[in-house]
Motif scaffolding. Structure first.
Motif: not given
Length: 322
Positions: A251-262
């Motif tokens: 959950f912590i890692w997913n909440f910090n997601s950036f590169g994939l969605v960007y």
């Protein structure tokens, strides 16, 4: 030797033993101090990169949140107090991104657990080519996020993507713009997030399953238990601490997601996939409002710290129960 001499020698031995700890204590204390100094000297080289690359940027970001820093030329940053945080409270775009981020994190984490559990159960059975299947299960985790994003953009392409081609061959609509439509963009990105993060959940659960004594399953089979009863009464209780740990971290890692969605959507269409980390990045480096973006970052750091505290609490609680 007389009785008096024996008594005198015994008393002398007792006195020597009584004084012995007092004479050795300073030596032990000195050894302890030397060991502590040696441990500190060994830890310092590893702490220097943490201080330079983690603590220093964090402290700079916290300070910057109380200024009007920008990326504009010849701009002298001024201290503005809590103005950035006051502005943030009424920023509906930020709170919309926060809501989307929570939906993303909860959905991806839950689906990763379900898919990872199913794949771990499959890999824990006696499959042929077991080593190869486990290697293939790790493949999405080994690929860089940028490569994964580009690959899935090609799969989701409305004109030349294989997904629409397969749907068309089945007589289903084949002109869906998966990443460009308001109703499909976030679910499509969630699927990719699950695919990327599922291997680490699978391997963690698989390692936990292999620690379960085989005698428990054998005894359950002798009592007539089917696969579902064995999973419910043996596998799940044994995996509870592991599930709590991997779910919290995911959950912590997913909440910090950036590169994939960007890379896949850049937050579009219309902000439907605008995660909070992505919104902060855009505010800092496209809108050039560093101070305001730093305030957003501080809020997100507090959220992550709260999530980390929950994780550590579950770990401490599990250890206390044991």
């Amino acid at each position: 030797m007389s009785t008096n001499e024996l008594t005198t020698s015994s008393a002398a031995e007792v006195n020597d033993k009584a004084h012995e700890p007092h004479t050795r204590k300073p030596q032990r204390r000195g050894i302890g101090k030397a060991q502590r100094r040696e441990a500190i000297m060994l830890v310092i080289p590893s702490l220097i990169p943490v201080i330079i690359f983690s603590m220093a940027p964090l402290l700079i970001g916290i300070f910057m949140a109380f200024t009007d820093s920008t990326l504009k030329r010849n701009h002298d940053a001024q201290f503005v107090g809590f103005d950035n945080f006051t502005r943030l409270l009424s920023d509906t775009y930020f709170w919309d991104s926060f809501r989307i981020g929570m939906i993303w994190a909860f959905s991806v984490t839950a689906l990763q657990l379900l898919a990872g559990m199913g794949l771990a159960l499959l890999l824990n059975s006696n499959l042929k080519f077991q080593g190869l299947t486990r290697l293939l299960a790790l493949l999405p985790w080994a690929m860089p996020p940028v490569v994964v994003a580009i690959m899935w953009k090609m799969i989701y392409s409305p004109t030349s993507g294989p997904l629409n081609a397969v749907l068309g061959s089945l007589g289903l609509p084949d002109n869906i713009n998966w990443l460009g439509d308001f109703s499909t963009a976030l679910p499509a990105v969630i699927v990719v997030g699950v695919w990327v993060g599922m291997p680490q959940t699978t391997i963690t659960l698989l390692a936990g399953m292999q620690q379960i004594p085989a005698e428990l399953n054998e005894a359950a089979e002798m009592d007539g238990a089917n696969a579902w009863l064995k999973f419910r009464s043996i596998t799940m209780p044994s995996l509870k601490p592991i599930i709590a740990s991997i779910t919290s971290l995911n959950f912590i890692w997913n909440f910090n997601s950036f590169g994939l969605v960007y890379v896949m959507t850049e937050g579009g269409p219309g902000g439907k996939t605008m995660l909070p980390m992505l919104f902060t990045y855009i505010e800092a480096f496209k809108n050039r409002n560093l101070g305001y973006a730093a305030a957003m970052g501080d809020v997100l750091v507090l959220v992550v710290v709260a999530l980390l505290a929950v994780y550590l609490w579950t770990q401490f609680k599990g250890d206390k129960i044991k």
